[in-house]
Structures are given as C-alpha cells and as structure tokens.
Design a protein around this motif. Structure first.
Motif, PDB file in Angstrom:
ATOM      1  N   PHE A  41      64.178  35.680   6.143  1.00  0.00           N
ATOM      2  CA  PHE A  41      64.189  35.278   7.551  1.00  0.00           C
ATOM      3  C   PHE A  41      63.248  34.095   7.784  1.00  0.00           C
ATOM      4  CE2 PHE A  41      62.440  35.703  11.922  1.00  0.00           C
ATOM      5  CZ  PHE A  41      63.603  35.356  12.601  1.00  0.00           C
ATOM      6  N   ARG A  42      62.090  34.100   7.150  1.00  0.00           N
ATOM      7  CA  ARG A  42      61.149  32.977   7.262  1.00  0.00           C
ATOM      8  C   ARG A  42      61.035  32.303   5.900  1.00  0.00           C
ATOM      9  NH1 ARG A  42      58.578  36.937  10.440  1.00  0.00           N
ATOM     10  NH2 ARG A  42      58.321  36.336  12.623  1.00  0.00           N
ATOM     11  N   TYR A  83      55.914  34.441   4.796  1.00  0.00           N
ATOM     12  CA  TYR A  83      57.249  33.960   4.475  1.00  0.00           C
ATOM     13  C   TYR A  83      57.938  34.873   3.460  1.00  0.00           C
ATOM     14  CZ  TYR A  83      55.276  29.891   6.761  1.00  0.00           C
ATOM     15  OH  TYR A  83      54.669  29.064   7.670  1.00  0.00           O
ATOM     16  N   ASP A  84      59.219  35.080   3.688  1.00  0.00           N
ATOM     17  CA  ASP A  84      60.025  35.878   2.766  1.00  0.00           C
ATOM     18  C   ASP A  84      60.414  35.067   1.532  1.00  0.00           C
ATOM     19  OD1 ASP A  84      60.286  38.076   4.742  1.00  0.00           O
ATOM     20  OD2 ASP A  84      61.439  36.568   5.829  1.00  0.00           O
ATOM     21  N   CYS A 117      68.046  31.760   9.004  1.00  0.00           N
ATOM     22  CA  CYS A 117      66.588  31.848   8.845  1.00  0.00           C
ATOM     23  C   CYS A 117      65.886  30.717   9.586  1.00  0.00           C
ATOM     24  CB  CYS A 117      66.213  31.799   7.363  1.00  0.00           C
ATOM     25  SG  CYS A 117      66.768  30.289   6.508  1.00  0.00           S
ATOM     26  N   ARG A 118      64.582  30.865   9.713  1.00  0.00           N
ATOM     27  CA  ARG A 118      63.723  29.809  10.256  1.00  0.00           C
ATOM     28  C   ARG A 118      62.974  29.168   9.092  1.00  0.00           C
ATOM     29  NH1 ARG A 118      63.509  29.856  15.652  1.00  0.00           N
ATOM     30  NH2 ARG A 118      64.183  31.744  16.758  1.00  0.00           N
ATOM     31  N   VAL A 119      62.967  27.835   9.057  1.00  0.00           N
ATOM     32  CA  VAL A 119      62.427  27.117   7.906  1.00  0.00           C
ATOM     33  C   VAL A 119      61.320  26.166   8.350  1.00  0.00           C
ATOM     34  CG1 VAL A 119      62.958  25.613   5.956  1.00  0.00           C
ATOM     35  CG2 VAL A 119      64.683  27.221   6.791  1.00  0.00           C
ATOM     36  N   LEU A 120      60.208  26.180   7.614  1.00  0.00           N
ATOM     37  CA  LEU A 120      59.130  25.216   7.828  1.00  0.00           C
ATOM     38  C   LEU A 120      59.034  24.328   6.594  1.00  0.00           C
ATOM     39  CD1 LEU A 120      56.831  24.266   9.717  1.00  0.00           C
ATOM     40  CD2 LEU A 120      55.301  25.798   8.452  1.00  0.00           C
ATOM     41  N   LYS A 127      53.082  30.330  11.284  1.00  0.00           N
ATOM     42  CA  LYS A 127      54.518  30.591  11.164  1.00  0.00           C
ATOM     43  C   LYS A 127      54.841  31.646  10.105  1.00  0.00           C
ATOM     44  CE  LYS A 127      56.073  27.577  14.200  1.00  0.00           C
ATOM     45  NZ  LYS A 127      56.856  27.984  15.388  1.00  0.00           N
ATOM     46  N   GLY A 128      53.857  32.023   9.281  1.00  0.00           N
ATOM     47  CA  GLY A 128      54.082  32.986   8.209  1.00  0.00           C
ATOM     48  C   GLY A 128      53.857  34.408   8.663  1.00  0.00           C
ATOM     49  N   LEU A 163      59.457  28.828   3.714  1.00  0.00           N
ATOM     50  CA  LEU A 163      58.527  27.697   3.658  1.00  0.00           C
ATOM     51  C   LEU A 163      58.860  26.851   2.446  1.00  0.00           C
ATOM     52  CD1 LEU A 163      55.847  26.178   4.425  1.00  0.00           C
ATOM     53  CD2 LEU A 163      54.669  27.823   2.950  1.00  0.00           C
TER      54      LEU A 163
END
Length: 293
Positions: A157-158, A225-226, A179-182, A222-223, A160
């Motif tokens: 889902f997260r 992270y998966d 997912c959300r990506v940084l 933001k973490g 990086l």
C-alpha cells in the motif's frame, strides 16, 4: 523539462579495472550530476563516465581518482574532462533508447506512437539526465522483481523509491498496485524529471521530493513502507541498511540494486545485521538485484 531546452555540459571519463568500476564511480559522483558505467571489450576494463551541466573541480576530481587508485593498489587511470557540445539532449537520447519489454512492463519514450503490446503495463519514460530508462541491468532487475511480486499477488500500500532517478520504479509500482508512492532523490534535477514522468504516466498517487535520504522528515512521516526500492550503489546501501529497516513496515519487502556480484556479500551482511534476509536474487549482466525482507 521543455523539449526545446538545449543542454550542454561536461563529461568526466576514465577507464578502470572491471572490479573497481563502482569504486571509481563513487569517487567522481560528488562532482557530477549523473554517473554511467560501460563494459569495454571482454569486460576486463570498464569506462566510467560522469555528466554535469556545470564545470567540475578538475583538481578535486583528479585527487579523488588518485586516492581511489592508491587505496586499491592500482595505477592511477587517466582522467579526461571535456566540454559536451550544446545539442537537443532529449532528442538525442530518445533516438538512442528504443522501446524495451521487461517482463510485463513496456518502457517507451513519448516519441513512440505505436500501441503497447497487449497485456503489458506501459511506462512512458523519456530518457534524460536522471538515471533510469530501463536500459541498465540494475533497473531491469528491479522491474523484474516488481513484476514477480505482482504475479504472487503481493499488495503493497505504501511504496518508497529511495534514490529514484527518473522515477521509473515508482511509476511501475503505481501502475501495478493501488498504492501510494513516494519518490526521493538527493538531486533536485532528478526530482523534477521524476515529477514530469509521473505527470506523463497519469499516476496522481505518486509524489517526488528531494532531500537527504531517510533524514528527510517527509520520508519518515509517509512511512512505514510495505515496499522500498533502493537502486543506488553498494556502499550507500550498506550505510543505509539500518535506516531502511527502520522505515520498512513489519513484513515489508525491500528491493536492493546497484551492486555487482562481488559486492553482494557486503550488502547482504549489512542487512542481515538488521534481520533482513535474502528472499530472491536476480542476476543481470554481472549486476545483482536482491529482494530482502
């Protein structure tokens, strides 16, 4: 980056023993914007090239190269620093990078107008100064790892991407999972390229930033992270192992790349110390991509 913008710059070039290519690449990295390595002949010698828009400090570059040679007990290679002609950088790079199929991912530039192969995931990445067009074995290995995770129905889902370059891995993740990506890179120019590539690929849940790696407060906020991609170099991977573990969610996966077969033992040792263990190895042209968790 505007297609009309014409970019000149400087190139640092040296030929070194294959087993020391990354050492010399790391030596010149502080003085340039991007580093590339090319195998020559039978692979005994590699060409290391650094590119930048501003003139590098010649004395500092030569000193760094000399120190690297001395510390490794080899003769100092000739260091050439030259001015690049002013040209349409994007147009030339697009000509040199045709579409590539890597597993389920089809990487192409905006100059490619044909429909992507049926069933593939298209990634629109225009070759630019930032590293990551799918050509290099390290990028290929990371995309192969992502494709394999998607097939096994892994659902991060997260995500990086640390040291994102062009943003290709984050874009691939955003097109593979909801997912959300940084995207994070120390180089603001890479951040700008990554932002443009997220716009071209229409992946709104991706954000690109620049800053000091894991020390950037936004990376922490933001973490955890998966899934973490870290396609950088062996020594930074070792130094950052503790920070990676701290930002990885329980049960999370990390994809490490930018290391040669010879350097794998050091990178794995640094991550084993953080209780992260090898799940998969993807060898590509002498480079290894490691999936750990």
């Amino acid at each position: 980056m505007s297609e009309q913008k014409r970019i000149g710059g400087y190139r640092v070039e040296l030929e070194v023993p294959a087993e020391l290519a990354l050492d010399f690449a790391e030596a010149i990295e502080p003085y340039v914007s991007a580093v590339a390595m090319v195998e020559l002949g039978e692979g005994v010698t590699w060409k290391v090239e650094g590119f930048g828009e501003s003139q590098p400090d010649r004395a500092a570059v030569i000193s760094a190269v000399a120190l690297t040679a001395l510390s490794n007990g080899v003769a100092e290679p000739e260091t050439r620093i030259e001015v690049l002609p002013w040209t349409d950088w994007l147009k030339e790079n697009r000509r040199r990078f045709p579409p590539i199929q890597i597993g389920r991912y089809f990487i192409h530039g905006s100059h490619h107008q044909k429909q992507p192969p049926s069933g593939s995931i298209p990634l629109l990445i225009d070759a630019a100064i930032a590293f990551g067009s799918g050509e290099h074995a390290t990028t290929r290995g990371c995309l192969m790892a992502a494709g394999a995770m998607a097939k096994r129905r892994h659902r991060p889902f997260r995500v990086l991407d640390m040291g994102c370059g062009s943003g290709i891995l984050g874009v691939a993740a955003a097109k593979s999972w909801p997912c959300r990506v940084l995207l994070s890179d120390i180089d603001p120019q890479a951040r700008d390229v990554a932002r443009e590539n997220t716009r071209l690929n229409r992946v709104p849940a991706v954000r690109a930033i620049s800053g000091p790696g894991y020390r950037n407060p936004l990376v922490t906020r933001k973490g955890p992270y998966d899934l973490i991609f870290a396609n950088i170099l062996a020594r930074p991977l070792c130094r950052m192992a503790k920070d990676l573990k701290r930002h990885l969610a329980p049960g999370g996966i990390a994809v490490l790349s930018g290391l040669t077969a010879r350097q794998e033992k050091w990178v794995l040792s640094a991550h084993r110390a953080q209780r992260l263990y090898l799940k998969r190895r993807i060898p590509q042209d002498g480079w290894h991509t490691l999936v750990v968790g």
